[in-house]
Write a protein that holds these residues in place. Structure first.
Motif, PDB file in Angstrom:
ATOM      1  N   SER A 232      55.096  24.117 -30.902  1.00 50.43           N
ATOM      2  CA  SER A 232      54.061  22.900 -30.915  1.00 50.43           C
ATOM      3  C   SER A 232      54.584  21.990 -29.882  1.00 50.43           C
ATOM      4  CB  SER A 232      54.011  22.173 -32.289  1.00 50.43           C
ATOM      5  OG  SER A 232      53.160  21.119 -32.157  1.00 50.43           O
ATOM      6  N   GLU A 233      53.775  21.373 -29.135  1.00 51.05           N
ATOM      7  CA  GLU A 233      53.920  20.385 -28.069  1.00 51.05           C
ATOM      8  C   GLU A 233      54.022  19.008 -29.010  1.00 51.05           C
ATOM      9  OE1 GLU A 233      53.887  20.261 -24.213  1.00 51.05           O
ATOM     10  OE2 GLU A 233      54.790  21.875 -25.241  1.00 51.05           O
ATOM     11  N   MET A 234      53.827  18.732 -30.250  1.00 52.28           N
ATOM     12  CA  MET A 234      54.229  17.580 -30.990  1.00 52.28           C
ATOM     13  C   MET A 234      55.858  17.243 -30.784  1.00 52.28           C
ATOM     14  SD  MET A 234      53.323  16.658 -34.946  1.00 52.28           S
ATOM     15  CE  MET A 234      53.539  14.983 -35.497  1.00 52.28           C
ATOM     16  N   ARG A 237      56.279  15.325 -27.658  1.00 54.46           N
ATOM     17  CA  ARG A 237      55.287  13.950 -27.599  1.00 54.46           C
ATOM     18  C   ARG A 237      56.315  13.049 -28.688  1.00 54.46           C
ATOM     19  NH1 ARG A 237      50.649  17.405 -27.818  1.00 54.46           N
ATOM     20  NH2 ARG A 237      49.202  16.667 -26.130  1.00 54.46           N
ATOM     21  N   TYR A 319      51.320  12.188 -37.480  1.00 54.25           N
ATOM     22  CA  TYR A 319      50.172  12.651 -37.138  1.00 54.25           C
ATOM     23  C   TYR A 319      49.390  11.328 -36.588  1.00 54.25           C
ATOM     24  CZ  TYR A 319      50.611  17.413 -39.070  1.00 54.25           C
ATOM     25  OH  TYR A 319      50.872  18.397 -39.387  1.00 54.25           O
ATOM     26  N   TYR A 324      46.966  14.603 -34.292  1.00 51.90           N
ATOM     27  CA  TYR A 324      47.119  15.784 -35.383  1.00 51.90           C
ATOM     28  C   TYR A 324      47.139  17.045 -34.577  1.00 51.90           C
ATOM     29  CZ  TYR A 324      46.085  18.947 -38.873  1.00 51.90           C
ATOM     30  OH  TYR A 324      45.901  19.954 -39.921  1.00 51.90           O
ATOM     31  N   HIS A 325      48.449  17.873 -34.936  1.00 50.61           N
ATOM     32  CA  HIS A 325      48.613  19.130 -34.156  1.00 50.61           C
ATOM     33  C   HIS A 325      48.431  20.028 -35.335  1.00 50.61           C
ATOM     34  CE1 HIS A 325      50.432  16.108 -31.482  1.00 50.61           C
ATOM     35  NE2 HIS A 325      50.689  17.063 -30.773  1.00 50.61           N
ATOM     36  N   GLU A 327      48.713  24.593 -35.852  1.00 48.01           N
ATOM     37  CA  GLU A 327      48.855  25.831 -35.304  1.00 48.01           C
ATOM     38  C   GLU A 327      48.411  27.232 -36.250  1.00 48.01           C
ATOM     39  OE1 GLU A 327      50.979  22.660 -33.556  1.00 48.01           O
ATOM     40  OE2 GLU A 327      51.416  23.710 -35.467  1.00 48.01           O
ATOM     41  N   GLY A 400      45.140  19.958 -25.087  1.00 47.91           N
ATOM     42  CA  GLY A 400      46.236  20.355 -26.141  1.00 47.91           C
ATOM     43  C   GLY A 400      45.632  21.463 -27.085  1.00 47.91           C
ATOM     44  N   ASN A 401      44.468  22.040 -26.515  1.00 46.33           N
ATOM     45  CA  ASN A 401      43.985  23.177 -27.340  1.00 46.33           C
ATOM     46  C   ASN A 401      44.161  24.512 -26.457  1.00 46.33           C
ATOM     47  OD1 ASN A 401      42.093  22.292 -29.715  1.00 46.33           O
ATOM     48  ND2 ASN A 401      42.335  20.526 -28.189  1.00 46.33           N
ATOM     49  N   PHE A 421      44.760  20.408 -31.226  1.00 44.98           N
ATOM     50  CA  PHE A 421      45.176  18.796 -30.989  1.00 44.98           C
ATOM     51  C   PHE A 421      44.105  17.849 -31.139  1.00 44.98           C
ATOM     52  CE2 PHE A 421      46.563  15.446 -27.771  1.00 44.98           C
ATOM     53  CZ  PHE A 421      47.420  14.859 -28.737  1.00 44.98           C
TER      54      PHE A 421
END
Length: 455
Positions: A232-234, A237, A319, A324-325, A327, A400-401, A421
């Motif tokens: 995840s790119e979270m 971030r 979040y 909000y992420h 997957e 983000g998607n 995302f």
């Protein structure tokens, strides 16, 4: 011993290499070897191919009596010494905070109890119960659903959750049989009758990154996180919010994370992680480590409990801050020679004739890590910065998607990774967003399965 303990041993004893025979969470028929280089990391190119070539050219396999070799000093057993040093190295990474937590731990019929239990004890967690049905090391995994001890699978936790309710536990931790990956379940709130739920590898990774960074002092822009492309790119971030870098253009496999640690330099390394529940903090090994992950997760849960929150509620706080992420994965098995042909055809289809839309979103670009090109819809082609491997990523019009597609390196299947995302500034109702995003991921799965049916 566990695979992280072998990685540690190679470094601790300054060995040339290490070899572990393991099937991980799979049945004994899948046994194979993990080979560690002198760095303590799993072998990377060009050493991997060179080893294979040497093995293929072996003309004779000589046998020696093990006890004779021990008696004359050619084999030295150092398990007790090395394991004690490993536990000491892990516990040295502990973070300050409360330790009031009732934990159930499951080794899932593997070897993890020999590392995880002494680590938790030394870190101050005195109320830890080993789940009895999973205590015995047994490669048949008799008391695990489907006889597959994978901490990614929520069903593995069902019986443990029943026990947790009986004794009013706060947290469930589990490691896969060779104890390099960690899974977790926790109540949704601190209410006595709260339902329990597991957390995904990406969710656990996000929680751990935020917890570790929050509790580290002296962070600089040179400190860094490492993750794979399908994680995840979270993570990135959260890292950016603390002013640290993220190296994220890595192929699947923790060996690439270990290699990045050595390439960049381990002194500013904070955390390495992958979506399949592999985590590492510290310099003691160059592989994912279930023991250090369990320790950090227990510390995090204890801190959240002291603040009046469950780990799920802590995740919701993240979040709201970072967006909000969510997957998901879709695994499509294609066995035999016909399956191999289908896998190649599917990868070619995604590369050359990808769908124009997915889940109502336009496919904006195709990242082909095989050719090293990024093709924007409409025909523009540009160089793709990143590793070389058999993986394609479809970037959707909403930032983000995206979707990643790759053949498995160990099983006859294709894996689709789907990423959704919603930016923090677009969040009004988090619970409704979760429902909407879940529907989006389900629609992506339906359309990707239909795409695979074309080959």
């Amino acid at each position: 011993c566990s695979t992280p303990e072998l990685s540690f041993l190679v470094r601790y004893k300054q060995c040339s290499c290490g070899i572990m025979v393991t099937a991980s969470h799979n049945p004994p028929s899948d046994n194979a070897v993990k080979v560690y280089w002198s760095t303590g990391g799993q072998i990377l190119p060009p050493h991997d191919q060179a080893i294979i070539e040497r093995v293929m050219n072996v003309q004779e396999i000589r046998r020696e009596d093990f006890q004779t070799a021990v008696g004359d000093g050619r084999v030295v057993i150092c398990t007790e010494e090395s394991n004690a040093a490993f536990v000491q190295a892990v516990v040295a990474l502990r973070l300050p905070g409360p330790r009031d937590l009732k934990v159930i731990y499951s080794p899932l019929h593997g070897v993890g109890a020999s590392a995880v239990c002494p680590v938790l004890q030394a870190d101050g967690f005195t109320d830890v119960e080993v789940f009895e049905l999973h205590r015995e090391p047994n490669g048949q995994f008799p008391n695990v659903p489907g006889h597959v001890s994978n901490p990614e699978n929520p069903k593995v936790f069902e019986a443990i959750i029943e026990r947790a309710r009986e004794i009013n536990a706060d947290l469930i931790l589990a490691t896969d049989p060779d104890a390099d990956r960690m899974g977790c379940a926790a109540p949704l709130t601190l209410a006595a009758d709260a339902p329990w739920a597991t957390l995904t590898g990406n969710q656990l990774g996000s929680l751990l990154v935020d917890f570790v960074l929050e509790n580290m002092s002296g962070l600089t822009p040179d400190h860094y996180l490492v993750k794979t492309l399908v994680t995840s790119e979270m993570i990135r971030r959260i890292g950016e919010s603390y002013g640290v870098r993220t190296y994220g253009d890595l192929l699947v496999g923790f060996k690439w994370i270990g290699g990045t640690m050595d390439d960049v330099g381990p002194d500013r390394f904070v955390l390495g992680l992958e979506e399949s529940h592999g985590y590492l903090m510290g310099q003691h090994v160059r592989d994912k480590d279930g023991a250090v992950a369990c320790m950090l997760m227990a510390e995090l849960a204890a801190a959240a409990k002291a603040a009046g929150k469950s780990v799920h509620e802590k995740l919701d706080d993240l979040y709201w801050q970072h967006g909000y992420h969510s997957e998901a994965q879709v695994n499509l098995f294609m066995e035999g020679s016909e399956g191999m042909t289908r896998i190649k055809a599917l990868m070619q289809l995604v590369r050359e004739k990808p769908p124009s839309t997915l889940a109502g979103m336009k496919v904006a670009a195709v990242r082909d890590y095989g050719s090293g090109q990024r093709r924007v819809t409409g025909g523009q082609v540009e160089p793709l910065v990143g590793p070389t491997g058999d993986m394609v990523m479809l970037d959707l019009a909403e930032p983000g998607n995206y979707v990643a597609v790759r053949p498995s390196g160990t099983e006859p299947k294709v894996k689709f990774y789907t990423f959704a995302f919603v930016p923090a500034e677009h969040l009004a109702d988090l619970e409704q967003t979760k429902v909407d995003v879940q529907q989006r991921l389900e629609q992506l799965e339906t359309e990707l399965r239909a795409l695979a049916d074309q080959v």
